[in-house]
Design an enzyme around this catalytic site. Structure first.
Site, PDB file in Angstrom:
ATOM      1  N   TYR A  37       0.852  -1.201   0.000  1.00  0.00           N
ATOM      2  CA  TYR A  37       0.000   0.000   0.000  1.00  0.00           C
ATOM      3  C   TYR A  37       0.880   1.241   0.000  1.00  0.00           C
ATOM      4  O   TYR A  37       0.607   2.220  -0.700  1.00  0.00           O
ATOM      5  CB  TYR A  37      -0.948   0.007   1.211  1.00  0.00           C
ATOM      6  CG  TYR A  37      -1.745   1.275   1.250  1.00  0.00           C
ATOM      7  CD1 TYR A  37      -2.682   1.553   0.256  1.00  0.00           C
ATOM      8  CD2 TYR A  37      -1.519   2.240   2.227  1.00  0.00           C
ATOM      9  CE1 TYR A  37      -3.379   2.748   0.245  1.00  0.00           C
ATOM     10  CE2 TYR A  37      -2.214   3.439   2.226  1.00  0.00           C
ATOM     11  CZ  TYR A  37      -3.135   3.682   1.236  1.00  0.00           C
ATOM     12  OH  TYR A  37      -3.818   4.869   1.210  1.00  0.00           O
ATOM     13  N   SER A 119      -3.321  14.453   7.227  1.00  0.00           N
ATOM     14  CA  SER A 119      -4.268  13.989   6.206  1.00  0.00           C
ATOM     15  C   SER A 119      -5.683  13.939   6.766  1.00  0.00           C
ATOM     16  O   SER A 119      -5.885  13.580   7.933  1.00  0.00           O
ATOM     17  CB  SER A 119      -3.851  12.584   5.752  1.00  0.00           C
ATOM     18  OG  SER A 119      -4.916  11.950   5.083  1.00  0.00           O
ATOM     19  N   TYR A 143      -9.584  16.246   2.161  1.00  0.00           N
ATOM     20  CA  TYR A 143     -10.323  15.497   1.145  1.00  0.00           C
ATOM     21  C   TYR A 143     -11.738  16.064   1.195  1.00  0.00           C
ATOM     22  O   TYR A 143     -12.412  15.972   2.215  1.00  0.00           O
ATOM     23  CB  TYR A 143     -10.309  13.992   1.435  1.00  0.00           C
ATOM     24  CG  TYR A 143      -9.066  13.296   0.938  1.00  0.00           C
ATOM     25  CD1 TYR A 143      -8.567  13.548  -0.346  1.00  0.00           C
ATOM     26  CD2 TYR A 143      -8.395  12.366   1.723  1.00  0.00           C
ATOM     27  CE1 TYR A 143      -7.431  12.902  -0.816  1.00  0.00           C
ATOM     28  CE2 TYR A 143      -7.255  11.715   1.254  1.00  0.00           C
ATOM     29  CZ  TYR A 143      -6.789  11.991  -0.009  1.00  0.00           C
ATOM     30  OH  TYR A 143      -5.672  11.348  -0.480  1.00  0.00           O
ATOM     31  N   THR A 169      -6.538  18.323  -1.671  1.00  0.00           N
ATOM     32  CA  THR A 169      -6.047  17.330  -2.632  1.00  0.00           C
ATOM     33  C   THR A 169      -7.123  17.050  -3.672  1.00  0.00           C
ATOM     34  O   THR A 169      -8.224  16.596  -3.338  1.00  0.00           O
ATOM     35  CB  THR A 169      -5.633  16.041  -1.894  1.00  0.00           C
ATOM     36  OG1 THR A 169      -4.574  16.385  -0.991  1.00  0.00           O
ATOM     37  CG2 THR A 169      -5.139  14.981  -2.857  1.00  0.00           C
ATOM     38  N   ARG A 178      -5.013   0.200  -8.343  1.00  0.00           N
ATOM     39  CA  ARG A 178      -3.751  -0.138  -7.664  1.00  0.00           C
ATOM     40  C   ARG A 178      -3.657  -1.657  -7.562  1.00  0.00           C
ATOM     41  O   ARG A 178      -4.382  -2.294  -6.797  1.00  0.00           O
ATOM     42  CB  ARG A 178      -3.684   0.521  -6.291  1.00  0.00           C
ATOM     43  CG  ARG A 178      -3.716   2.037  -6.400  1.00  0.00           C
ATOM     44  CD  ARG A 178      -3.329   2.707  -5.111  1.00  0.00           C
ATOM     45  NE  ARG A 178      -3.581   4.143  -5.187  1.00  0.00           N
ATOM     46  CZ  ARG A 178      -3.721   4.932  -4.126  1.00  0.00           C
ATOM     47  NH1 ARG A 178      -3.606   4.411  -2.909  1.00  0.00           N
ATOM     48  NH2 ARG A 178      -3.935   6.229  -4.272  1.00  0.00           N
ATOM     49  N   LYS A 251      -3.525  20.732  -4.241  1.00  0.00           N
ATOM     50  CA  LYS A 251      -2.510  19.674  -4.430  1.00  0.00           C
ATOM     51  C   LYS A 251      -2.967  18.718  -5.532  1.00  0.00           C
ATOM     52  O   LYS A 251      -4.120  18.284  -5.541  1.00  0.00           O
ATOM     53  CB  LYS A 251      -2.326  18.904  -3.112  1.00  0.00           C
ATOM     54  CG  LYS A 251      -1.394  17.705  -3.197  1.00  0.00           C
ATOM     55  CD  LYS A 251      -1.089  17.172  -1.796  1.00  0.00           C
ATOM     56  CE  LYS A 251      -0.154  15.981  -1.772  1.00  0.00           C
ATOM     57  NZ  LYS A 251      -0.810  14.697  -1.974  1.00  0.00           N
ATOM     58  N   HIS A 275       0.678  12.526  -6.667  1.00  0.00           N
ATOM     59  CA  HIS A 275       0.320  11.652  -5.542  1.00  0.00           C
ATOM     60  C   HIS A 275       1.320  10.485  -5.449  1.00  0.00           C
ATOM     61  O   HIS A 275       0.965   9.355  -5.114  1.00  0.00           O
ATOM     62  CB  HIS A 275      -1.101  11.117  -5.739  1.00  0.00           C
ATOM     63  CG  HIS A 275      -1.888  10.906  -4.474  1.00  0.00           C
ATOM     64  ND1 HIS A 275      -2.885  11.748  -4.073  1.00  0.00           N
ATOM     65  CD2 HIS A 275      -1.837   9.935  -3.528  1.00  0.00           C
ATOM     66  CE1 HIS A 275      -3.424  11.288  -2.942  1.00  0.00           C
ATOM     67  NE2 HIS A 275      -2.784  10.196  -2.590  1.00  0.00           N
ATOM     68  N   ARG A 278       0.510   7.373  -7.596  1.00  0.00           N
ATOM     69  CA  ARG A 278      -0.499   6.458  -7.052  1.00  0.00           C
ATOM     70  C   ARG A 278      -1.875   6.658  -7.662  1.00  0.00           C
ATOM     71  O   ARG A 278      -2.822   5.969  -7.306  1.00  0.00           O
ATOM     72  CB  ARG A 278      -0.608   6.654  -5.531  1.00  0.00           C
ATOM     73  CG  ARG A 278       0.687   6.394  -4.809  1.00  0.00           C
ATOM     74  CD  ARG A 278       0.699   7.005  -3.417  1.00  0.00           C
ATOM     75  NE  ARG A 278      -0.212   6.368  -2.501  1.00  0.00           N
ATOM     76  CZ  ARG A 278       0.037   5.215  -1.870  1.00  0.00           C
ATOM     77  NH1 ARG A 278       1.172   4.603  -2.075  1.00  0.00           N
ATOM     78  NH2 ARG A 278      -0.840   4.710  -1.034  1.00  0.00           N
ATOM     79  N   ASP A 306       5.776  17.656  -4.815  1.00  0.00           N
ATOM     80  CA  ASP A 306       6.184  16.383  -4.235  1.00  0.00           C
ATOM     81  C   ASP A 306       6.116  15.320  -5.309  1.00  0.00           C
ATOM     82  O   ASP A 306       5.789  15.598  -6.452  1.00  0.00           O
ATOM     83  CB  ASP A 306       5.353  16.005  -2.996  1.00  0.00           C
ATOM     84  CG  ASP A 306       3.932  15.549  -3.291  1.00  0.00           C
ATOM     85  OD1 ASP A 306       3.623  15.139  -4.438  1.00  0.00           O
ATOM     86  OD2 ASP A 306       3.104  15.598  -2.358  1.00  0.00           O
TER      87      ASP A 306
HETATM   88  C1  FNR Z   1      -0.212   9.295   0.248  1.00  0.00           C
HETATM   89  N1  FNR Z   1      -0.556  10.559  -0.251  1.00  0.00           N
HETATM   90  C2  FNR Z   1      -1.655  11.215   0.270  1.00  0.00           C
HETATM   91  N2  FNR Z   1      -1.951  12.477  -0.157  1.00  0.00           N
HETATM   92  C3  FNR Z   1      -2.979  13.162   0.371  1.00  0.00           C
HETATM   93  O1  FNR Z   1      -3.216  14.292  -0.028  1.00  0.00           O
HETATM   94  N3  FNR Z   1      -3.736  12.589   1.362  1.00  0.00           N
HETATM   95  C4  FNR Z   1      -3.517  11.336   1.840  1.00  0.00           C
HETATM   96  O2  FNR Z   1      -4.201  10.860   2.732  1.00  0.00           O
HETATM   97  C5  FNR Z   1      -2.455  10.600   1.263  1.00  0.00           C
HETATM   98  N4  FNR Z   1      -2.179   9.327   1.674  1.00  0.00           N
HETATM   99  C6  FNR Z   1      -1.051   8.677   1.214  1.00  0.00           C
HETATM  100  C7  FNR Z   1      -0.725   7.419   1.720  1.00  0.00           C
HETATM  101  C8  FNR Z   1       0.460   6.801   1.317  1.00  0.00           C
HETATM  102  C9  FNR Z   1       0.821   5.472   1.907  1.00  0.00           C
HETATM  103  C10 FNR Z   1       1.328   7.436   0.389  1.00  0.00           C
HETATM  104  C11 FNR Z   1       2.641   6.816  -0.025  1.00  0.00           C
HETATM  105  C12 FNR Z   1       0.980   8.662  -0.142  1.00  0.00           C
HETATM  106  C13 FNR Z   1       0.309  11.229  -1.243  1.00  0.00           C
HETATM  107  C14 FNR Z   1       1.406  12.027  -0.549  1.00  0.00           C
HETATM  108  O3  FNR Z   1       0.889  13.156   0.090  1.00  0.00           O
HETATM  109  C15 FNR Z   1       2.454  12.532  -1.564  1.00  0.00           C
HETATM  110  O4  FNR Z   1       1.815  13.201  -2.619  1.00  0.00           O
HETATM  111  C16 FNR Z   1       3.326  11.419  -2.126  1.00  0.00           C
HETATM  112  O5  FNR Z   1       3.629  10.453  -1.144  1.00  0.00           O
HETATM  113  C17 FNR Z   1       4.623  12.022  -2.659  1.00  0.00           C
HETATM  114  O6  FNR Z   1       5.382  11.086  -3.303  1.00  0.00           O
HETATM  115  P1  FNR Z   1       6.606  10.280  -2.629  1.00  0.00           P
HETATM  116  O7  FNR Z   1       7.422  11.248  -1.797  1.00  0.00           O
HETATM  117  O8  FNR Z   1       5.996   9.211  -1.807  1.00  0.00           O
HETATM  118  O9  FNR Z   1       7.319   9.797  -3.835  1.00  0.00           O
END
Ligand code: FNR
Length: 379
Positions: A37, A119, A143, A169, A178, A251, A275, A278, A306
């Site tokens: 995850y 978050s 959110y 976001t 995924r 974002k 993200h 993702r 990011d």
């Molecule tokens: C996220 N990200 C994310 N973003 C957001 O706005 N709300 C959220 O709840 C989450 N949850 C989340 C869970 C997990 C496990 C990951 C890995 C990522 C996205 C996060 O804020 C960010 O955009 C990315 O993680 C940036 O990329 P890197 O640094 O992981 O490569």
């Protein structure tokens, strides 16, 4: 960030330094569900991989003899000065990674003076997280709920508990394709976790026929039905403005025309992000999008980024391409998996020290001096 100078002698029990080693240790600690995850991306993970690859396509061209004895990494955003241009990205459901979850990450960030972005999908409530942070800087990630009363209530609560900006976001009105999570049948498990901010919310609770304490399943089902809001359009942004006086950042912006629209709608900042690869597989890497967006924004509002920050050189490259600050995601989560609060602390500290050293060795004294002339693109 004089980590390098003060580092103890090599000790086999010391926590890792290399990003790759943190990830490998997290893999050993976590079961398949939570590990993938965190580590996985959308679809064939083309965008997730591109996020890292494009950092390698830019090279720093170091300068010499420029008196880099004293460096200044501090940054001002929305009238507040932060120690460095680095933030803890918003990450939901952290209790799947470590029992202390967001409280550990928030405390580690607070100790480093790194702003922590809570978050909406945290396992702990925004108030609990604020409590452990004391007066340390924090932002809230929204959110945007289908129920406007819940959205308004979140904004009100964030203001009341000392969050100083709202990060909305936009790229996740629904979870993407995924493949690991589908194979691990992980989503049903996740759904029960990220409700910390909802079960404690008066507006959310008032929509339920019985309290979540009496019927947790019904509460969680209600949450799944209202969580995402794919019907939103640009004109809806005025709702947020009406309900908060905090700076609003969007974002998930990747298209220059969306950056233009963001400015036209009066938002205060942008986070260029996919993200972490993702959401839309095949999407442009965040670093490729960054300079295109900065060309449109022309410094009228701060642009953050990011998706792919792993080392100090990545921070320097993103800033040289126009980011005012960067958010870091997965590295913090591997730190959390391996060693809880101490792990996140170590990851952030090393990243800051690495960024500081890279700046110095590149002949750059202040982040305000970083611009594209520091870099060369190798295709
Ligand atoms: C996220 N990200 C994310 N973003 C957001 O706005 N709300 C959220 O709840 C989450 N949850 C989340 C869970 C997990 C496990 C990951 C890995 C990522 C996205 C996060 O804020 C960010 O955009 C990315 O993680 C940036 O990329 P890197 O640094 O992981 O490569």
């Amino acid at each position: 960030f004089k980590v390098y100078q003060t580092m103890p002698n090599p000790d086999p029990d010391r926590l890792p330094v290399k990003y790759e080693e943190w990830e490998a240790l997290a893999r050993e600690k976590l079961e398949d569900g939570p590990f993938y995850y965190v580590a996985g991306g959308a679809g064939g993970e083309e965008t997730m991989d591109a996020n890292l690859r494009t950092f390698n396509e830019w090279k720093i061209v170091p300068r010499m003899l420029r008196d880099v004895e004293n460096r200044d990494l501090s940054v001002e955003l929305f009238g507040q000065t932060y120690v460095a241009p680095l933030m803890h990205a918003p990450i939901g459901v952290q209790s799947i990674i470590h029992p202390d979850g967001e409280l550990a990450s928030a405390k580690a960030s607070a100790d480093m003076g790194v702003p922590y972005i809570t978050s909406s999908a945290s396992t702990k409530s925004m108030e609990e997280i604020a409590d452990v942070m004391g007066g340390a800087p924090r932002w809230f990630q929204l959110y945007w709920n289908k129920d406007p009363e819940v959205t308004a209530s979140f904004l009100k609560r964030a203001e009341a508990s000392g969050y100083s900006a709202i990060v909305v976001t936009l790229d996740t009105p629904m979870m993407a394709w995924r493949e690991y999570d589908l194979k691990n049948v992980y989503l049903p498990f996740l759904i029960g976790e990220g409700v910390g901010n909802y079960l404690t919310d008066p507006a959310f609770r008032s929509q339920l026929p019985v309290s979540p304490e009496e019927d947790p399943t019904a509460a969680i089902m209600h949450w799944t039905h209202t969580f995402g809001n794919p019907g939103l359009t640009w004109s809806d942004l005025s709702f947020l403005r009406k309900h908060t006086s905090l700076p609003i950042l969007l974002k998930g912006i990747l298209h220059p025309e969306d950056a233009q629209l963001a400015m036209e709608h009066g938002v205060d900042g942008i986070v260029v992000s996919n993200h972490g690869g993702r959401q839309v597989d095949g999407a442009i890497s965040a670093l490729d999008a960054l300079p295109l967006i900065c060309d449109v924004v022309q410094d009228e509002i701060p642009v953050l980024m990011d998706s792919g920050i792993r080392r100090g050189s990545d921070v320097v490259k993103a800033l040289a391409l126009g980011a005012r600050a960067v958010l870091v995601g997965r590295p913090c989560m591997y730190g959390l998996a391996v060693a809880g609060e101490q792990g996140v602390h170590e990851v952030l500290r090393n990243l800051l020290a690495d960024a500081d050293l890279t700046m110095a060795l590149a002949g750059q004294k202040s982040i305000a001096d970083l611009n594209r002339s520091v870099l060369m693109k190798i295709d």
